[in-house]
Design a protein around this motif. Structure first.
Motif, PDB file in Angstrom:
ATOM      1  N   LEU A  70     -53.692 -82.264  77.342  1.00 27.31           N
ATOM      2  CA  LEU A  70     -52.745 -81.228  77.766  1.00 27.31           C
ATOM      3  C   LEU A  70     -51.860 -80.753  76.609  1.00 27.31           C
ATOM      4  O   LEU A  70     -51.621 -79.543  76.454  1.00 27.31           O
ATOM      5  CB  LEU A  70     -51.889 -81.757  78.912  1.00 27.31           C
ATOM      6  N   TYR A  71     -51.366 -81.673  75.792  1.00 24.58           N
ATOM      7  CA  TYR A  71     -50.559 -81.255  74.644  1.00 24.58           C
ATOM      8  C   TYR A  71     -51.390 -80.449  73.650  1.00 24.58           C
ATOM      9  O   TYR A  71     -50.890 -79.520  73.012  1.00 24.58           O
ATOM     10  CB  TYR A  71     -49.930 -82.469  73.941  1.00 24.58           C
ATOM     11  N   THR A  72     -52.651 -80.817  73.515  1.00 22.78           N
ATOM     12  CA  THR A  72     -53.540 -80.049  72.639  1.00 22.78           C
ATOM     13  C   THR A  72     -53.673 -78.613  73.151  1.00 22.78           C
ATOM     14  O   THR A  72     -53.607 -77.647  72.358  1.00 22.78           O
ATOM     15  CB  THR A  72     -54.921 -80.710  72.555  1.00 22.78           C
ATOM     16  N   ASN A  73     -53.835 -78.469  74.458  1.00 19.44           N
ATOM     17  CA  ASN A  73     -53.900 -77.116  75.032  1.00 19.44           C
ATOM     18  C   ASN A  73     -52.587 -76.363  74.799  1.00 19.44           C
ATOM     19  O   ASN A  73     -52.594 -75.155  74.507  1.00 19.44           O
ATOM     20  CB  ASN A  73     -54.191 -77.203  76.533  1.00 19.44           C
ATOM     21  N   ALA A  74     -51.489 -77.079  74.911  1.00 19.57           N
ATOM     22  CA  ALA A  74     -50.179 -76.435  74.754  1.00 19.57           C
ATOM     23  C   ALA A  74     -49.968 -75.924  73.333  1.00 19.57           C
ATOM     24  O   ALA A  74     -49.482 -74.805  73.126  1.00 19.57           O
ATOM     25  CB  ALA A  74     -49.064 -77.410  75.134  1.00 19.57           C
TER      26      ALA A  74
END
Length: 406
Positions: A70-74
């Motif tokens: 999720l942080y990578t997507n963010a």
């Protein structure tokens, strides 16, 4: 780093908001609950806000793989979001995925180049990846900036920085960094162990200490820590115990000589001479003896020791310093200048080298060159005085971060 140390401070990193971004994130990345005054948020903002919300929930619940995704997507949605890179780096580090952690912190230092915690984490990643030269550069950069009150991270960075200087055979620098632990009341076994490596001049990481040397390292560490804390009687007893147990180790004699120098210079000379008897190419003993003979105006005794020290380690600037100064006193001004100029080239941030070269230029009648070196000496002295005062008060200097030690 031991597992317990790592778990403690990484947990603190993950639980708390990123000290760099927590103040700026409010302004830089408004989330939906802070954007009610806006007429309309963009679709990308909404997607970003939702992704961050889910990432934070996953991180707080310990679902780290999901949090990484999720942080990578963010950060793909918002590449200049510092908190995202911080959490990615910290989570990857906790999972021992150091290459990925390093990449995250590399992105972060580009966004926040004046934040000590970021450089500290980057240095720790480089250390774990075995990139030791890059590690010590990043760690020292972090130390020069400061850690915003994060004492746990500061301590871990200090420990690894000292260990790397020891590995690079910069034992005196490692020793001085270890003294910082004593100032904050930390003299645990791991610190004693590193002190032992400095006393025995063993250029290894703590994990690489041979089993058969562990007892000697510990005893040497007790002597070194007592010496660093200026507990003279304890240090003497520890050194005497060490000498009794290991009488044929030249580095034990060398370090005992360093300890004795301020109290009994003649005894120190005897210890250094014994170190040379046990190891004829013991360069640090030669340098120490040459400096002591220079102090005593025994220039002809100092000269062969200084010359041999330079031959053995031509890139060690203290040897160039003492050789140049001895030659100057013997009237060999041109040779002296050559040696001192080389010393300045090797160690441009050493005040002592510039001062010695200024004296040599003065003797040669080169006033302009002497004035230049004297000005450089004064600037470096002032800089180091500010940094020393900052270290004593715990307040980071406000000027430009210092370069790495020589």
């Amino acid at each position: 780093m031991t597992a317990s140390i790592k778990t403690t401070w990484v947990s603190l990193v993950l639980v708390s908001a990123f000290v760099v971004g927590c103040a700026t994130i409010q302004a830089q990345t408004p989330r939906s609950k802070r954007s009610t005054t806006n007429a309309q948020t963009t679709q990308q903002d909404a997607a970003f806000d939702q992704t961050v919300k889910l990432a934070d929930e996953a991180r707080n619940a310990g679902r780290l793989d999901q949090a990484i995704e999720l942080y990578t997507n963010a950060v793909h949605l918002r590449p200049k979001w510092p908190d995202g890179w911080w959490y990615l780096g910290a989570i990857f580090y906790e999972k021992d995925q150091y290459a990925q952690a390093r990449d995250a912190f590399v992105n972060l230092v580009e966004l926040e180049p004046n934040r000590g915690p970021v450089w500290g984490m980057l240095g720790l990643c480089e250390f774990q990846a075995g990139n030791y030269e890059r590690a010590v550069t990043a760690l020292q950069r972090g130390r020069s900036i400061g850690f915003d009150g994060n004492q746990e991270l500061e301590s871990v960075v200090r420990y690894h920085t000292a260990m790397l200087y020891i590995k690079f055979e910069q034992f005196e620098i490692g020793y001085e960094i270890l003294r910082e632990f004593l100032k904050v009341g930390n003299s645990g076994p791991k610190i004693i162990e590193l002190f032992g490596l400095t006393i025995l001049r063993m250029p290894v990481l703590s994990k690489d200490i041979p089993t058969e040397k562990s007892e000697e390292v510990f005893l040497a560490g007790q002597a070194g820590a007592s010496m660093a804390a200026r507990r003279t009687d304890e240090a003497r007893k520890a050194f005497e115990n060490l000498l009794t147990r290991y009488p044929n180790d030249p580095n034990v004699h060398y370090s005992f000589g360093v300890f004795q120098l301020a109290q009994d210079a003649d005894a120190a000379l005897k210890e250094w001479q014994r170190a040379l008897e046990l190891k004829p190419d013991h360069q640090p003993a030669m340098v120490q003896m040459a400096f002591e003979y220079l102090k005593r105006d025994q220039y002809n005794d100092a000269l062969p020791l200084a010359e041999r020290a330079v031959q053995l380690q031509p890139n060690m600037y203290p040897a160039r310093n003492v050789l140049g100064r001895v030659l100057l006193e013997l009237g060999q001004i041109d040779r002296a200048i050559k040696e001192l100029e080389e010393g300045v080239r090797i160690a441009p941030s050493s005040p002592e080298m510039h001062f010695a070269l200024a004296r040599a230029y003065t003797r040669a009648g080169r006033k302009q060159d002497a004035d230049r070196e004297r000005d450089t000496f004064k600037k470096l002295q002032e800089k180091y005085s500010q940094e020393r005062d900052a270290a004593q008060t715990g307040i980071a200097p406000t000027n430009t971060p210092k370069p790495n030690p020589d």
